[in-house]
Design an enzyme around this catalytic site. Structure first.
Site, mmCIF file in Angstrom:
data_model
loop_
_atom_site.group_PDB
_atom_site.id
_atom_site.type_symbol
_atom_site.label_atom_id
_atom_site.label_comp_id
_atom_site.label_asym_id
_atom_site.label_seq_id
_atom_site.Cartn_x
_atom_site.Cartn_y
_atom_site.Cartn_z
ATOM 1 N N GLU A 71 0.835 -1.208 0.000
ATOM 2 C CA GLU A 71 0.000 0.000 0.000
ATOM 3 C C GLU A 71 0.867 1.254 0.000
ATOM 4 O O GLU A 71 0.555 2.258 -0.640
ATOM 5 C CB GLU A 71 -0.948 -0.035 1.202
ATOM 6 C CG GLU A 71 -2.029 -1.107 1.008
ATOM 7 C CD GLU A 71 -3.000 -1.228 2.171
ATOM 8 O OE1 GLU A 71 -2.600 -0.963 3.318
ATOM 9 O OE2 GLU A 71 -4.163 -1.600 1.921
ATOM 10 N N ALA A 86 -5.558 -6.584 12.284
ATOM 11 C CA ALA A 86 -6.519 -5.976 13.196
ATOM 12 C C ALA A 86 -7.737 -6.866 13.502
ATOM 13 O O ALA A 86 -8.133 -6.978 14.661
ATOM 14 C CB ALA A 86 -6.962 -4.613 12.645
#
Lengths: 422, 422
Positions: free
Chosen positions: B143, B296
């Protein structure tokens, strides 16, 4: 015509809203616009990130980080900074509000004070931690004090378990007779009453005599007083950039007590029509006999004037004199309270506050920032939530980012630890 | 039941979007929420800002900055950090992306590189300044590389006059066979092709052998290569917090190669049902035979499970086993390109990108942040404008805030300077 814009920072900063970064309402990027982005579409303009080391007035060259830039016309608008009345050692203890880093550092200190008070068992130390002193009763100090009172009384109200943030004592120290001394006296009074309603202690005719790590000493008519505090914000004693002194030395121009260069009617230096000085560095007294105040509208109008003057010169025309159109003065105290003075018209309270919002919003450089700030203001108004209140900073400044060093209290043994079954 | 939340920082950070702070799309406060604000209304919960120094497992006490907190149940979720394969000295030269300060420091280095290149006359040095190396082909590295390519090719396109930012060379170095190695291989391929379309050079089967101030050395099958660069971002070699080692020493639990504690089926430590370890610090292999990834969703689900387990214990019930429900994996590459894997369903391109946006948006903790991020993403998408790209930092880090020291080239004389009338 080729324009080169030189700055030590890569962004333009809207200083009037710095106190909102310092109190966690806005993020730095909300009040800053990258310079390159601002002039992106202007083909004749380039940006140079660097620091001016010297100005060769005779040779018409500026030395920037070792590179020499020649000019036909030079415009200097290097601003001002806070001075500490001959005590530069106070700066470390009492930061001013001029840069982004100032604002985030003040934010850090404010929030850390509450965090430490939460854990402090000693009552005297806790009182010291929950006392905040702001030096300087101009618009910056007044707005800062109001915003801080709002944080303590509202935003943080339910967030602590061992202290009541509303117990925070906020003291605004002003050497002169009243706060907002450049405003009409009835507006000064209204502002002071608004502050006091928010629980701010306003100490006029009071001067700072000393700043230490855990207290300040103030002098007033009746004597001297020691205020225990570890969080001091400095918003007094403005002084022009040292570039002013250097230009004075090189050109023979005069500087005033605040270090500003006294400029001609067209904002140029005496005998140097090719050098212009604008903004907080300049003392322009031709209009009223008093120097124009160091506020954003003055700088903006001066910038536009000089641009027009230069383009006119290139066409053989001239505009001899700068004339400042004063639109008004405004200051906001907490929410819904403000004072605004437009000469014949004066406002206070909610109307003034709305005006303040609109004027400041429209003065932000980019539409994106206007939208983001508008939303964050709206959010803050409805919820009192100041969500940009992060404690950030380098590891030694109290926001550790390195790995903790751990020692274990129980020695390692080969026997299994006692069994604890619930 | 009384809950005490201890953290070294006063905010919760949504790490998956840190790379957007590092590339100037978002501000730090957009992806962080103050802890006290999160638990404000939860009367049985208090927050303590501090650093854990030691854990007394036998005495059931935690030492935080000198104060001892006794517990019945201890939950440790101290996360992980980037490791440098035995070269901690590389960290200064190649920051990781774990904290806010990391992100703003990387942002500063990226922008400074372009600024220096703009002024650089030596072609070789300019090439070095315009080369960026990202180490690690996981989601973070991918990213980051995509966002950086977008900055160079689009956002900064018109802003420089002496360089073309699109000339920037962006190299993504991955030691394994493919990027996004934890994803299905066809999605890895799509991601790599998207990166290459953006102009990123993807070097798989390549390892970093050395990091210096102006170059890195990489080893690959065919030999060794020196890449001149001064901007390196580290997104490889994740290692659990040192708290894991200490807990292992005190309890007899085992740690794996990445420093993670091997936990029981209910996330507690062996023989210590009162101590739970969650998130990136924990190695939970009971479900698939392989440890769950450090992402996460895993940490979130583990947190909820342990909360439920504890409340159930208080009622005399028990839930023995944690079960992770994998929702899917996603990564975005620049704009409009992404890969998303939901098991039976896989997406790439625009649909994946929209899903990525929605999932990340909904995972931000506060509605205010969701709104602000949504607007900034919308703005960025339409305009390519990355307006949170400020160069900030302490004075010695290249963003000077002190007054410039000025020396004047022309000596002061008593004669007026030559008259220059245009």
């Amino acid at each position: 015509m080729q324009v080169t814009l030189v700055d030590r920072r890569n962004f333009h900063l809207f200083q009037p809203l710095l106190y909102q970064v310092a109190t966690g309402v806005l993020s730095p990027a909300n009040i800053a616009a990258p310079l390159r982005w601002i002039v992106e579409r202007q083909a004749n303009c380039e940006v140079l990130l660097g620091e001016v080391q010297s100005i060769d007035v005779t040779g018409r060259r500026v030395l920037v980080d070792g590179a020499a830039l020649t000019y036909d016309t030079l415009i200097v608008a290097a601003g001002a900074h806070y001075s500490y009345f001959g005590h530069p050692e106070w700066e470390q203890l009492a930061p001013g509000l001029k840069t982004i880093e100032n604002a985030t550092e003040i934010r850090r200190r404010l929030l850390i004070a509450f965090e430490l008070a939460e854990r402090e068992t000693d009552i005297v130390r806790r009182r010291m931690l929950l006392t905040f002193v702001i030096v300087g009763g101009g618009p910056t100090g007044v707005e800062m004090a109001g915003a801080l009172a709002e944080i303590a009384r509202h935003s943080l109200k339910h967030e602590f378990r061992h202290i009541d943030p509303a117990d925070a004592q906020i003291v605004l120290v002003e050497a002169g007779e009243r706060v907002l001394s450049s405003y009409p006296s009835d507006l000064s009074e209204k502002a002071q009453r608004s502050l006091e309603r928010l629980g701010v202690t306003v100490r006029t005719r009071t001067m700072v005599a000393d700043v230490a790590a855990d207290h300040v000493v103030v002098n007033w008519g009746g004597g001297s007083e020691r205020l225990p505090t570890q969080t001091v914000v400095w918003a007094a004693g403005v002084e022009a950039s040292p570039l002013a002194k250097s230009l004075a030395a090189a050109t023979g121009a005069t500087i005033d007590r605040a270090g500003r260069l006294i400029v001609e009617r067209d904002l140029s230096l005496p005998n140097h029509p090719e050098i212009f000085v604008l903004g907080d560095m300049a003392n322009y007294s031709h209009q009223t006999g008093q120097p124009l105040p160091g506020v954003a509208p003055v700088a903006i109008q001066q910038g536009r004037f000089v641009a027009k003057l230069i383009t006119n010169r290139l066409r053989g025309r001239s505009i001899p004199t700068f004339h400042y159109r004063e639109l008004g003065n405004m200051a906001t105290i907490g929410r819904s309270a403000a004072v605004a003075d437009f000469g014949k018209l004066r406002f206070s309270g909610f109307v003034a506050w709305m005006l303040w919002l609109v004027v400041h919003l429209m003065n932000l450089v980019s539409f994106r920032n206007r939208l983001l700030v508008f939303i964050q203001w709206g959010w803050n108004y409805v919820t009192y939530d100041r969500s940009a209140r992060l404690i950030t900073g380098p590891p030694d400044a109290g926001a550790p980012t390195g790995s903790p060093s751990i020692e274990l209290a129980s020695p390692r043994s080969t026997e299994p630890p006692a069994d604890n079954v619930t």
